[in-house]
Design a protein around this motif. Structure first.
Motif, PDB file in Angstrom:
ATOM      1  N   UNK A 219      30.030  57.886  26.609  1.00 56.53           N
ATOM      2  CA  UNK A 219      29.714  56.507  26.991  1.00 56.53           C
ATOM      3  C   UNK A 219      30.931  55.653  26.707  1.00 56.53           C
ATOM      4  N   UNK A 220      31.375  54.923  27.705  1.00 53.83           N
ATOM      5  CA  UNK A 220      32.550  54.080  27.517  1.00 53.83           C
ATOM      6  C   UNK A 220      32.156  52.621  27.321  1.00 53.83           C
ATOM      7  N   UNK A 221      30.935  52.271  27.647  1.00 50.32           N
ATOM      8  CA  UNK A 221      30.394  50.952  27.319  1.00 50.32           C
ATOM      9  C   UNK A 221      28.882  51.076  27.364  1.00 50.32           C
ATOM     10  N   UNK A 222      28.180  49.960  27.333  1.00 51.65           N
ATOM     11  CA  UNK A 222      26.724  50.006  27.300  1.00 51.65           C
ATOM     12  C   UNK A 222      26.150  50.769  28.495  1.00 51.65           C
ATOM     13  N   UNK A 223      26.739  50.546  29.670  1.00 49.09           N
ATOM     14  CA  UNK A 223      26.204  51.199  30.865  1.00 49.09           C
ATOM     15  C   UNK A 223      27.229  52.090  31.567  1.00 49.09           C
TER      16      UNK A 223
END
Lengths: 314, 298
Positions: A219-223
């Protein structure tokens, strides 16, 4: 399965009035309803964890894990499209808790040949035979991830580049659709979530290096996610638990009285399992006691709730 | 519920014959995740990659000494007298020369020669370097021909094998090159030919009398070369599950030692059972072999 918001509101009003504690306005109720719903919803995951530590039983109706799982199932979304782009980067749909991601290596992104206007027929540049499409495959609009339908017919002869899907749709010419193999297909492989800190160990390992058969993602950010191998640029779906929509008791004012308007477009029932109705009523009343500054109301409700729990755990 | 997913006609028409005896690693991993992992099981949560790792290790271990060896390369020995090792080579099981009747005659390794790296020296014996690397002496190496040391050159030039040597020969060529000859040494008592393997360069070197002969290399791999290879015989399926289970429980904290030991024993027992099954002992064939016991002359 949803809990009628009007039922809950009427019960709240009836009990509050019975206790001579005052009136709860629709605006207050909607605020309290949202909080109550989230409180109930959030407890599911903790309860599931604690129930798993206890020995269960094989009676589906009475097993605590089965019961709580049934309540969570209301919120689970399966086979949801993940918007992918080149290099393996992807965007997850809005979710509350992410489940497993899957990938199918035969999924393909295909450019539409000719605009589709309120029709179930979609044409491509190549023939459906050359593309390897099959009846039952699911067609998504690549840009939005919306499910357009499943393939019901593969045209032949002069229309051999056309498919028919289960619902009419509209697509702009030259836009892309993603065709995912039927979800019963055995080719779906789990895309495993790995920690960013361990990613190098995976990519440097000869045995565990990500492949299309054994892909991983971080995961590189929340989404946002990054899928490995980076050659995966389409064909990823996910399961997740969605947050319930905010409940809303809609009304019209007649003779200075708010009357329930079930036909309002923004009306929203509670998105919880039907068995949660009494819990919701109690929770809202408990909160209402704080709002109307009648601690006695909260005390009565808390006592009721404690009795209910004691009976359940007897 | 049946496992056959194609019709008899489709099997007849297809090219995928005999695959029912195998089960794929994918299948094993998926079944393991469903059956062995979850609530109220010894392993409540396991990463798929852990299962994948132990599954692959299990296939490797079983490939070395339980699974059947079925990989073979056949070549005609070129004038360079070498054959490069297959891409997925781990070890050989047998190297044979094939005669004109198609009968395989085993070749035996010679441990008395090798092909060391030949260093290029000047007249004073000083090593020669190019770009900080030691130069190799002799012919330039190629993809199909490794460096030629004096040792290799000499071994290559032995004219024939010792097939015509009599025990009372005294010619220096006919003496054992490592000493006096007092009698027949069983390891050299064959005239099929010899070979040695230079693992550093990845070549098999054959004796000179094998030039032009058809030679077959039977070897084992680790079973992980390609996705298609990652299958095990059904006789071995349970052994793989136990390997994975033991690998997982033995690497975890908070697992009682008696549970680890239980799976260690189960793994051992299943591996042994698989090996016996895969030994392919058939009563009729075995009986036929045993009939030879009573023969007075062999």
């Amino acid at each position: 399965m949803a809990v009628s918001i009007d039922n809950v509101y009427q019960q709240v009003l009836a009990i509050a009035n019975k206790e001579q504690r005052g009136y709860i306005t629709p605006q207050e109720f909607n605020l309290l309803a949202r909080k109550a719903q989230l409180d109930v919803f959030e407890t599911y995951f903790h309860e599931l964890d604690s129930f798993r530590k206890k020995p269960g039983n094989d009676t589906v109706y009475a097993d605590e894990i089965d019961s709580i799982q049934e309540k969570i199932n209301v919120h689970e979304k399966f086979f949801q499209f993940v918007t992918m782009s080149t290099g393996g980067s992807g965007t997850l749909p809005t979710y509350h808790k992410m489940g497993k991601l899957s990938h199918h290596n035969s999924a393909q992104e295909i450019q539409v040949n000719g605009a589709v206007s309120s029709s179930a027929d979609i044409a491509f540049d190549s023939t459906v035979a050359a593309l390897g499409l099959a009846i039952g495959d699911e067609v998504y609009l690549t840009a939005s991830g919306a499910l357009l339908g499943s393939i019901t017919a593969l045209e032949t002869g002069s229309n051999a580049n056309t498919i028919t899907i289960s619902a009419s749709t509209s697509i702009t010419n030259d836009h892309y659709v993603t065709v995912m193999p039927n979800r019963n297909n055995s080719g779906y492989k789990e895309v495993q979530l790995v920690s960013q800190n361990k990613l190098n160990h995976y990519t440097n390992s000869s045995k565990l290096s990500p492949t299309t058969k054994y892909p991983v993602y971080v995961k590189t950010s929340d989404t946002a996610i990054q899928v490995y191998p980076t050659s995966i640029s389409t064909g990823v779906v996910c399961n997740y638990v969605a947050k319930p929509a905010d409940p809303k008791w809609t009304y019209v004012v007649i003779n200075d009285k708010a009357l329930y308007n079930s036909a309002a477009s923004d009306k929203q029932d509670f998105e919880l399992h039907a068995s949660e109705e009494s819990t919701l009523v109690n929770k809202i009343l408990e909160l209402a006691g704080i709002i109307v500054n009648k601690p006695g109301l909260s005390e009565v409700i808390l006592r009721n709730e404690a009795m209910k729990e004691a009976i359940e755990n007897k | 519920m049946g496992l056959l997913d194609i019709t008899q006609k489709a099997y007849h028409d297809g090219t995928d014959k005999g695959n029912y005896q195998f089960v794929s690693l994918d299948d094993i991993i998926s079944s393991f995740m469903v059956v062995y992992v979850g609530e109220n099981k010894i392993l409540s949560k396991v990463s798929r990659t852990d299962v994948q790792f132990h599954g692959m290790r299990a296939i490797q271990e079983l490939s070395y000494d339980v699974l059947r060896s079925h990989k073979a390369y056949e070549i005609e020995v070129p004038s360079t007298l070498v054959m490069y090792l297959p891409q997925d080579y781990v070890n050989y099981t047998k190297i044979v020369r094939v005669d004109s009747n198609g009968i395989e005659k085993p070749l035996y390794p010679t441990g008395k020669t090798s092909n060391p790296f030949p260093i290029k020296q000047d007249a004073d014996g000083v090593y020669q370097f190019t770009d900080n690397n030691i130069d190799v002496q002799g012919d330039v190496e190629s993809k199909l021909n490794p460096h030629t040391s004096d040792t290799r050159d000499s071994f290559k030039n032995i004219p024939t094998s010792n097939r015509n040597i009599d025990s009372d020969d005294t010619d220096y060529l006919r003496l054992d090159n490592r000493g006096r000859r007092y009698g027949l040494d069983p390891q050299h008592a064959q005239d099929n030919g010899t070979f040695y393997i230079d693992n550093s360069t990845g070549f098999i070197h054959f004796g000179s009398d094998l030039a032009g002969e058809t030679v077959t290399l039977k070897y084992i791999s680790d079973g992980l070369g390609t996705d298609a290879e990652m299958v095990v015989h059904k006789f071995c399926e349970e052994a793989i599950y136990k390997h994975i289970m033991y690998g997982l429980v033995s690497g975890r904290s908070n697992i009682p030692e008696y549970v680890v030991q239980r799976f260690k024993k189960e793994k051992f027992a299943e591996t042994r059972k698989a090996k016996i099954r895969l030994s392919n002992i058939k009563m009729e064939e075995f009986t036929q072999v045993l009939r030879g016991i009573s023969k007075p002359i062999k």
